[in-house]
Design an enzyme around this catalytic site. Structure first.
Site, PDB file in Angstrom:
ATOM      1  N   SER A 182       0.916  -1.278  -0.109  1.00  0.00           N
ATOM      2  CA  SER A 182       0.027  -0.133  -0.061  1.00  0.00           C
ATOM      3  C   SER A 182       0.830   1.291  -0.150  1.00  0.00           C
ATOM      4  O   SER A 182       0.145   2.380  -0.355  1.00  0.00           O
ATOM      5  CB  SER A 182      -0.961   0.170   1.228  1.00  0.00           C
ATOM      6  OG  SER A 182      -0.246  -0.041   2.344  1.00  0.00           O
ATOM      7  N   HIS A 210      -5.126  -3.145  -3.130  1.00  0.00           N
ATOM      8  CA  HIS A 210      -4.716  -2.001  -4.158  1.00  0.00           C
ATOM      9  C   HIS A 210      -4.572  -2.697  -5.470  1.00  0.00           C
ATOM     10  O   HIS A 210      -4.071  -1.932  -6.349  1.00  0.00           O
ATOM     11  CB  HIS A 210      -3.372  -1.384  -3.705  1.00  0.00           C
ATOM     12  CG  HIS A 210      -3.850  -0.668  -2.386  1.00  0.00           C
ATOM     13  ND1 HIS A 210      -4.248   0.900  -2.383  1.00  0.00           N
ATOM     14  CD2 HIS A 210      -3.560  -1.090  -1.156  1.00  0.00           C
ATOM     15  CE1 HIS A 210      -4.101   1.195  -1.172  1.00  0.00           C
ATOM     16  NE2 HIS A 210      -3.920   0.090  -0.320  1.00  0.00           N
ATOM     17  N   LYS A 242     -11.459   1.632  -2.376  1.00  0.00           N
ATOM     18  CA  LYS A 242     -10.441   2.052  -3.134  1.00  0.00           C
ATOM     19  C   LYS A 242     -10.841   1.977  -4.658  1.00  0.00           C
ATOM     20  O   LYS A 242     -11.704   3.170  -5.109  1.00  0.00           O
ATOM     21  CB  LYS A 242      -9.347   1.143  -2.763  1.00  0.00           C
ATOM     22  CG  LYS A 242      -8.804   1.125  -1.257  1.00  0.00           C
ATOM     23  CD  LYS A 242      -7.631   0.596  -0.973  1.00  0.00           C
ATOM     24  CE  LYS A 242      -7.624   0.203   0.523  1.00  0.00           C
ATOM     25  NZ  LYS A 242      -7.829   1.275   1.566  1.00  0.00           N
TER      26      LYS A 242
HETATM   27  C1  LIG Z   1      -3.573  -3.280   2.032  1.00  0.00           C
HETATM   28  C2  LIG Z   1      -4.709  -2.777   2.730  1.00  0.00           C
HETATM   29  N1  LIG Z   1      -5.612  -3.451   3.387  1.00  0.00           N
HETATM   30  C3  LIG Z   1      -6.518  -3.131   4.128  1.00  0.00           C
HETATM   31  C4  LIG Z   1      -6.854  -1.710   4.104  1.00  0.00           C
HETATM   32  C5  LIG Z   1      -7.905  -1.243   5.100  1.00  0.00           C
HETATM   33  O1  LIG Z   1      -8.980  -1.099   4.245  1.00  0.00           O
HETATM   34  P1  LIG Z   1     -10.214  -0.286   4.602  1.00  0.00           P
HETATM   35  O2  LIG Z   1      -9.696   1.150   4.496  1.00  0.00           O
HETATM   36  O3  LIG Z   1     -11.603  -0.696   3.817  1.00  0.00           O
HETATM   37  O4  LIG Z   1     -10.473  -0.467   6.246  1.00  0.00           O
HETATM   38  C6  LIG Z   1      -6.033  -0.895   3.436  1.00  0.00           C
HETATM   39  C7  LIG Z   1      -6.191   0.784   3.533  1.00  0.00           C
HETATM   40  O5  LIG Z   1      -6.661   1.303   4.090  1.00  0.00           O
HETATM   41  C8  LIG Z   1      -4.912  -1.339   2.819  1.00  0.00           C
HETATM   42  O6  LIG Z   1      -4.076  -0.586   2.156  1.00  0.00           O
END
Ligand SMILES: Cc1ncc(COP(=O)(O)O)c(C=O)c1O
Length: 391
Positions: A182, A210, A242
């Site tokens: 990320s 992502h 996203k």
């Molecule tokens: C790799 C990854 N997993 C999970 C999340 C969490 O997702 P959410 O924003 O839906 O809680 C994020 C970013 O926020 C992320 O970059």
């Protein structure tokens, strides 16, 4: 010893002293594309959202949300296992299962909750959870919540994981990794990780928050990019906030895996289901992402454009081919100053600092979106180059 008070002053002063205090900015959507915003009342172009396909303001997505609100109401009123599991939730689970080529999918309210629920449902005290050292915080926290032994392997190092797994003498093994990292934008070496897990009998879960919607020949993410299926990666985590421009998350896998999560994932069981209009918006976004493949092609073309121009300008890019394009600056103060200088020029690019990234690797995390114009991308590169030019 007397009980010590929880003192906020020193905690905040410590963040200030290390240049790590974060500041929220108030965002308002502006007329125009999804990336056109007002930030603290000032017109800006958003170069740090995860709205890769520009779907957050797409008419079909917004209309689906509004229409579902009139039918289903604003809130789900209960958790999924009580009376909160509504028709929109059931429909998106089926659609996500079909789209990912898995038997079933389970909807979570956020990606953070999906990862916590998954890890703690599949591993316990007698087990070991393995994770890449650059994994997202939600995977790290999921491992901690499971109370399993935690082993962290060096970034993208399947051989190191192999050695760690070989040393495990009892219990089950759960391996967690981002698909696209990320904060760095690079891809995990999924074929190598999967081969190690298959050989050692470990269970591999990939969080492709992502990658889904963006990479792979038809947008099905890092697994499609590498040609991997359920045998190699039995659990696939995706988010809907996203590339799909809405909100929510899911895990896709075998019917047995998903049933296990329905029964055991505490972040699924003990929380109100996400609002049905949000699920309806995510369904529309998934459909648009399939109907309008030009969005994926466009964000990847803009990514290539950014990289070419930034390379020519000598910007310190990371090795990423995805819309996450970090400009590596080192110190937290340098990153914050660069971010503020960009804001004055009308570009919003957040400075990413520890603890989100390791010490001395602070960066501007530039993200590209199909909602950007070519001229915006060119102007951003020029602005970063001007700001970073030695004075
Ligand atoms: C790799 C990854 N997993 C999970 C999340 C969490 O997702 P959410 O924003 O839906 O809680 C994020 C970013 O926020 C992320 O970059």
């Amino acid at each position: 010893m007397p009980i010590a008070p929880i003192a906020f002053g020193p905690l905040l002063a410590d963040l200030d002293a290390r240049g790590l205090r974060r500041r929220r900015r108030v965002v308002r959507q502006a007329e125009g594309e999804a990336a056109d915003i007002e930030l603290d009342g000032r017109a800006s172009i958003d170069f740090c959202s995860n709205d890769y396909l520009g779907l957050s303001t797409h008419p079909r997505v917004v209309e689906a949300l509004a229409a579902a609100a009139y039918v289903h109401g604003a809130g789900a009123r209960a958790s999924h296992l009580v009376t909160g599991h509504q028709t929109e939730h059931e429909a998106i689970e089926c659609e996500l299962a079909a789209w990912t080529g898995r038997e079933r999918a389970i909807l979570f309210s956020t990606g953070y909750m999906a990862n916590l629920g998954l890890a703690a449902a599949l591993a316990g005290r007698d087990d070991t959870v393995y994770g890449d050292c650059l994994n997202h915080a939600s995977l790290i926290d999921g491992g901690r919540l499971s109370r399993a032994v935690i082993r962290v392997f060096p970034h993208a190092d399947a051989a190191a994981l192999d050695a760690q797994l070989q040393a495990q003498s009892s219990g089950r093994a759960l391996v967690l990794t981002d698909g696209v990292f990320s904060m760095d934008g690079d891809l995990a070496p999924l074929p190598e990780l999967a081969a190690v897990c298959l050989r050692r009998g470990a269970f591999l879960a990939v969080d492709d928050a992502h990658g889904l919607g963006v990479i792979g020949a038809t947008g099905r993410g890092a697994l499609e990019h590498f040609g991997l299926g359920e045998r190699e990666v039995p659990a696939l985590v995706g988010t809907l906030g996203k590339a799909f421009g809405s909100f929510g998350a899911f895990v896709a896998g075998s019917a047995e895996l998903i049933e296990t999560l329905v029964q055991r994932a505490r972040t699924y069981i003990y929380t109100t289901a996400l609002p049905a209009p949000v699920a309806a918006a995510a369904r529309a976004a998934l459909a648009v992402s399939i109907d309008e493949p030009w969005r994926r092609e466009r964000v990847l073309a803009l990514t290539r454009r950014f990289r070419e121009r930034a390379t020519t300008a000598g910007l310190p890019l990371a090795d990423s081919a995805t819309p996450i394009q970090p400009v590596m600056l080192g110190g937290a103060g340098t990153a914050v100053q660069a971010s503020e200088a960009l804001l004055e020029r009308g570009f919003y690019v957040a400075a990413i600092r520890p603890p989100t990234v390791p010490d001395e690797t602070s960066r501007l995390r530039v993200t590209l979106s199909a909602a950007h114009r070519e001229a915006d991308v060119d102007a951003l590169v020029d602005a970063i180059a001007t700001i970073l030019a030695p004075r």
